[in-house]
Structures are given as C-alpha cells and as structure tokens.
Design an enzyme around this catalytic site. Structure first.
Site, PDB file in Angstrom:
ATOM      1  CG  ASP A 231       5.905  77.334  36.750  1.00  0.00           C
ATOM      2  OD1 ASP A 231       5.530  77.781  37.857  1.00  0.00           O
ATOM      3  OD2 ASP A 231       6.551  76.278  36.635  1.00  0.00           O
TER       4      ASP A 231
ATOM      5  CB  CYS B 241       0.582  76.724  41.562  1.00  0.00           C
ATOM      6  SG  CYS B 241      -0.001  75.143  42.213  1.00  0.00           S
TER       7      CYS B 241
ATOM      8  CG  HIS C 146       3.675  74.009  40.165  1.00  0.00           C
ATOM      9  ND1 HIS C 146       3.373  75.022  41.039  1.00  0.00           N
ATOM     10  CD2 HIS C 146       4.212  74.594  39.061  1.00  0.00           C
ATOM     11  CE1 HIS C 146       3.727  76.187  40.491  1.00  0.00           C
ATOM     12  NE2 HIS C 146       4.222  75.951  39.293  1.00  0.00           N
TER      13      HIS C 146
ATOM     14  CD  GLN D 255       2.747  79.461  43.435  1.00  0.00           C
ATOM     15  OE1 GLN D 255       2.744  78.964  42.327  1.00  0.00           O
ATOM     16  NE2 GLN D 255       2.656  78.740  44.544  1.00  0.00           N
TER      17      GLN D 255
END
Length: 200
Positions: free
Chosen positions: A154, A95, A139, A89
């Site tokens: 992630d 996200c 997030h 990201q």
C-alpha cells in the site's frame, strides 16, 4: 505549490489489461474479476494467480486501524524480504497505478515483457474514470507472494505488511483472507472489489 493529481484507475479487468498491454506485458497474464470470496466462486479464477488488487473505501475505521497497525509494526518489527519491490504513493489518486506496478514488479520472473506500445494515457482510460478534480475515497492495494510470504503493498503506508506464509497453490485463498479482514473492519460498507492477476 498545488499537489500532483492523477486520473484514477478503475477496478475493471478490461481497463487494467489494456494498461498491461501498454506496458508491453505479454497477454499470458491477465486481470480477471474475483466474483466472490466463497470457494465455489474462487474456483472460477484461472490459476495460477500471482497478485490480487483490492479496491476498498477509505473510512474513519480504516484510518484508525492503519495508524494502530503502523505503530504496532514499528514497535514489534516484522520480516520483509529484500526482494520485495515497494514504492510510496506521492501523487493523489495514483493508487491503482501504484498497485499495478507493485503487482508487476514483484512478479517480474513470471511476466513476459514484449514490445512497449506507446499510446496516450488519456485516450484509453478517460472514458469511465471520474474527473481528475473529483474527490475519490476509494483506494487500491496489491497483495503479492514474494518468496513464500504474502505481502500487502500500500503506497500510503511506510512499508510493506507481511501477512505470513503462502504458496503458489494457496495464494489466492490466502490473499482473499486478507481481503475479508478489510471487509470485516467495515461491515456496513459495500464498496469492495478484487481483481486477480492470473495465467490466461
């Protein structure tokens, strides 16, 4: 140069399913709410489940854990299958979109891609989203099953996290165990939400 910003996505199946539709994904896979972590509530989630998106608060405790986890994995290493699709990201507040991409890209074999419907992003998602200038301290991550292993994806981390073996039958329960660890690290926090990508 000012950093790129993105309109945050909310953890709402109506919003995420509209996003899937705009990507041209057939509605035989849909996001649904996970109402709780107990077995009787998990039994309400349609099966099979191919991904779970977890929304959680970014706190000092989490940031400390994230740094320690990264150092531990760099020192010890981990097995990550080459078939895992992972992207970083680089845009603030993206996200949710990155989580959706991780969920879809790691389940390409299950997704039925139809005709892509082009609709302006803002007309569908702006209604309940915060201002693009608002600071967001929540997030999204995606949890997926790739080749019989449960991966945490992630975009803020440098690599996927392998949480061990899973199966199509046990994936939801295994993913929820990972979600519970996030909650246990921050027991005073209540701002957790999970949605599952499941067969409609």
């Amino acid at each position: 140069m000012e950093p790129h910003r993105w309109l945050p996505l909310e953890a709402n199946p109506d919003v995420t399913n509209q996003f899937l539709k705009q990507l041209g994904i057939h509605p035989d896979w849909q996001f649904v709410d996970v109402y709780g972590m107990e077995p009787e509530l998990l039994s309400m989630v349609p099966r099979p489940v191919c991904a779970v998106l977890l929304l959680f608060p970014i706190t000092e405790k989490y940031e400390t854990f994230r740094t320690e986890e990264e150092e531990r994995i760099k020192a010890k290493g981990q097995d990550v299958k080459s078939s895992v699709y992972f992207m970083k990201q680089t845009i603030n507040n993206a996200c949710g979109t990155i989580g959706l991409i991780h969920a879809i890209a790691n389940n390409r074999d299950k997704m039925n891609f139809g005709r892509v419907v082009l609709v302006a992003y803002g007309t569908t998602f702006v209604m309940e989203a915060p201002s693009i200038d608002e600071k967001v301290d929540l997030h999204f991550i995606a949890l997926v099953n790739v080749g019989g292993h449960l991966y945490e994806l992630d975009g803020r981390k440098p690599f996927p996290i392998n949480h061990g073996e899973t199966s199509d039958d046990s994936f939801l329960e295994d993913a929820i165990e990972v979600c519970k660890k996030f909650m246990e690290r921050d027991p005073e926090e209540l701002r957790f939400n999970a949605i599952a990508l499941s067969a409609a």
